[in-house]
Design a protein around this motif. Structure first.
Motif: not given
Ligand code: IDP
Length: 140
Positions: A26-54
């Motif tokens: 869907r992204f590529e069809e609309r012209g968005l290029r994937i210029v970096a990519q990684r599969r990760v298992q987030l830790t609780q601390a990583q997820a909490e940090g990422f969504y700290a605003v919430h």
């Protein structure tokens, strides 16, 4: 229009259902290029940090638990007007309100398990990209 970068995350509900390729098409069809990519298992601390605003929101602990419930794919999308374009391709937060043909309308399971994350402004995109990637990992 300016070439921008934005942070995209394919969430655990989508990796579990093997939808990574379908979503990225869907992204590529609309012209968005994937210029970096990684599969990760987030830790609780990583997820909490990422969504700290919430962190004061009632759904915060459930959201963190969901984001750690399986692998995610973190990626940088690049293209003209990438932040707004990605939000358009994703659709509304709640799949019940998402427009036809959007990722969330077609794939999301619920308002929480809504398949994808996308930065909501260029400023947040820069912060979110730096949360997961070094500049050297992004190849445009
Ligand atoms: P966005 O992902 O469309 O930018 P936000 O309001 O920033 O939406 O919320 C972040 C994430 O938190 C959502 O994508 C969704 O996974 C979850 N979320 C948002 N609102 C609710 C809710 O009312 N209940 C449960 N989870 C929610």
């Amino acid at each position: 229009m300016a070439i921008e970068r934005t942070l995209s995350i394919i969430k655990p509900d989508a990796t579990r259902r093997n939808l990574t390729g379908a979503i990225n098409a869907r992204f590529e069809e609309r012209g968005l290029r994937i210029v970096a990519q990684r599969r990760v298992q987030l830790t609780q601390a990583q997820a909490e940090g990422f969504y700290a605003v919430h962190k004061e929101r009632s759904f915060f602990s459930s959201l963190v638990e969901f984001m750690c419930s399986g692998p995610v794919v973190v990626q940088v999308l690049e293209g003209e007007n990438a932040v707004v374009l990605n939000r358009e391709v994703m659709g509304a937060t709640n799949p019940a309100n998402a427009e036809a043909g959007t990722i969330r309308k077609d794939f999301a399971e619920s308002i929480e398990a809504n398949s994808v994350h996308g930065s909501d402004s260029p400023e947040n995109a820069a912060k979110e990209i730096a949360y997961f990637f070094a500049e050297v990992d992004i190849v445009g």
